[in-house]
Design a protein around this motif. Structure first.
Motif, PDB file in Angstrom:
ATOM      1  N   UNK A 171      85.719  25.460 -56.766  1.00 45.96           N
ATOM      2  CA  UNK A 171      87.197  25.389 -57.187  1.00 45.96           C
ATOM      3  C   UNK A 171      87.875  26.321 -56.357  1.00 45.96           C
ATOM      4  N   UNK A 172      88.586  25.478 -55.553  1.00 46.04           N
ATOM      5  CA  UNK A 172      89.442  26.030 -54.338  1.00 46.04           C
ATOM      6  C   UNK A 172      90.866  25.975 -54.831  1.00 46.04           C
ATOM      7  N   UNK A 173      91.826  26.786 -54.073  1.00 45.49           N
ATOM      8  CA  UNK A 173      93.461  26.802 -54.309  1.00 45.49           C
ATOM      9  C   UNK A 173      93.584  25.159 -53.865  1.00 45.49           C
ATOM     10  N   UNK A 174      93.015  24.641 -53.043  1.00 40.28           N
ATOM     11  CA  UNK A 174      93.235  23.169 -52.385  1.00 40.28           C
ATOM     12  C   UNK A 174      92.705  22.008 -53.185  1.00 40.28           C
ATOM     13  N   UNK A 175      91.983  22.684 -54.372  1.00 42.20           N
ATOM     14  CA  UNK A 175      91.532  21.550 -55.006  1.00 42.20           C
ATOM     15  C   UNK A 175      89.988  21.665 -55.388  1.00 42.20           C
ATOM     16  N   UNK A 176      89.562  20.906 -56.322  1.00 46.90           N
ATOM     17  CA  UNK A 176      87.988  20.841 -56.718  1.00 46.90           C
ATOM     18  C   UNK A 176      87.143  19.843 -55.797  1.00 46.90           C
ATOM     19  N   UNK A 177      86.256  20.186 -54.972  1.00 45.87           N
ATOM     20  CA  UNK A 177      85.684  19.273 -54.324  1.00 45.87           C
ATOM     21  C   UNK A 177      84.640  18.379 -55.061  1.00 45.87           C
ATOM     22  N   UNK A 178      84.955  17.632 -55.998  1.00 45.76           N
ATOM     23  CA  UNK A 178      84.143  16.861 -56.871  1.00 45.76           C
ATOM     24  C   UNK A 178      84.779  15.669 -57.098  1.00 45.76           C
TER      25      UNK A 178
END
Lengths: 223, 125
Positions: A171-178
């Motif tokens: 979960x990153x500030x740029x969004x969830x990589x899922x």
């Protein structure tokens, strides 16, 4: 009050069933790690509970010191206990996943180390409570400790963002990589475990209050 | 007095454990791992235990009687890794690994442990 507890238990039960369905049937299989990646949903959704539980300890400790109302101390105690039990699960599920994913059960990297420190601090919180007998004194000591120990929560949370680690940041500030169905499954799991926490907190609080009342009656009778 | 002693002992034990944990992790440096270039540039690391991250270099992998030999790279520099243990299941060319072991001058990393770093991105079939 009883009715509310029953409703919460029922909703939690349904949410948990739904979570199992979402993880094992709805969410697609990951390409590289396969079925192993399923533990991700349980690991992440349980991992957020200690953070929440220890935030509750922190807030209740502040309110207790301000208001000197024993109820806040009781909630803080119950929340710390549940947080520690679930944190133990987080360390166990993390370790089970680390073995196939990284090749080791444990490594002294920042997220794992700061999380273990957090676990030790809250184990210390419960030990401290056991070592003070007089109730108001115990509550005061525990509140101060509960506020100080909270520093470990943001450190553990931010560790993977501040330092070089082996632990992935999903979960990153740029969004969830899922992929979208994986996000949906994760959200359902997060909601289910959050409900589970509140369900446990409510039951534990009720038990603790009954126990304290019995203790009071005992001491009144000169026990 | 007795209660106070118990509290004191509890607190002291917790503090010692914490201190040890913090020291063993960040002691000396804040770095869990170093890049290949960082290791190659630092002369003081010769003969010392290090953790090095890098991608497994294509066609560098060899299996010998003495163990596995392969190179890892950070895109700029390469270093040889000698390893005898079990390879992580995700080990392959171009995969990111962390080698834990002693940095030997002129040889490379004699790894005691080999860790795989998984991608934080989950993709479906």
């Amino acid at each position: 009050m009883e009715r509310k507890a029953q409703i919460l238990s029922g909703v939690t039960f349904i949410a948990m069933l739904l979570a199992i369905y979402m993880v094992f049937i709805y969410a697609p299989i990951e390409r590289k790690m396969g079925i192993l990646q399923k533990i991700f949903y349980f690991h992440v959704s349980t991992a957020w509970i200690p953070y929440l539980a220890f935030l509750v300890v922190f807030l209740c400790s502040i309110v207790f010191l301000w208001r000197r109302d024993k109820r806040w101390d009781t909630i803080a105690f119950c929340s710390a206990e549940i947080g520690l039990v679930i944190d133990t699960l987080v360390l166990i599920t993390g370790s089970i996943w680390a073995k196939p994913a990284w090749g080791v059960w444990w490594t002294w990297e920042p997220r794992l180390t700061t999380s273990l420190i957090m676990w030790l601090l809250y184990a210390g919180y419960l030990l401290l409570r056991r070592s003070v007998e007089e109730a108001m004194r115990r509550a005061r000591f525990a509140a101060v400790y509960g506020i100080a120990a909270f520093i470990s929560v943001p450190i553990s949370f931010m560790s993977i963002r501040w330092w070089r680690t082996i632990h992935p940041v999903v979960i990153k500030p740029t969004g969830i990589e899922l992929e979208p169905p994986m996000i949906t499954a994760l959200i359902v799991c997060l909601v289910a475990f959050t409900l589970f926490y509140f369900c446990l907190l409510q039951q534990r609080y009720r038990l603790k209050k009954i126990k304290d009342e019995i203790e009071d009656i005992k001491s009144e009778l000169g026990g | 007095m007795e209660r106070r002693t118990r509290i004191l002992i509890t607190v002291v034990i917790v503090l010692i454990l914490l201190g040890y944990l913090v020291y063993s992790t960040v002691g000396g440096s804040f770095l869990y791992y170093r890049t290949v270039s960082e290791v190659k540039m630092d002369e003081s690391l010769h003969g010392k235990p290090v953790r090095v991250i890098g991608k497994v270099v294509k066609d560098s992998f060899e299996e010998k009687e003495s163990g596995y030999r392969f190179k890892i790279s950070d895109g700029k520099e390469e270093i040889l890794v000698l390893y005898k243990g079990i390879l992580p299941s995700t080990f392959k060319e171009d995969a990111e690994v962390i080698a834990e072991g002693i940095y030997e001058r002129g040889v490379g990393i004699r790894a005691k442990n080999l860790l795989a770093r998984c991608p934080s991105k989950y993709i479906t079939k």
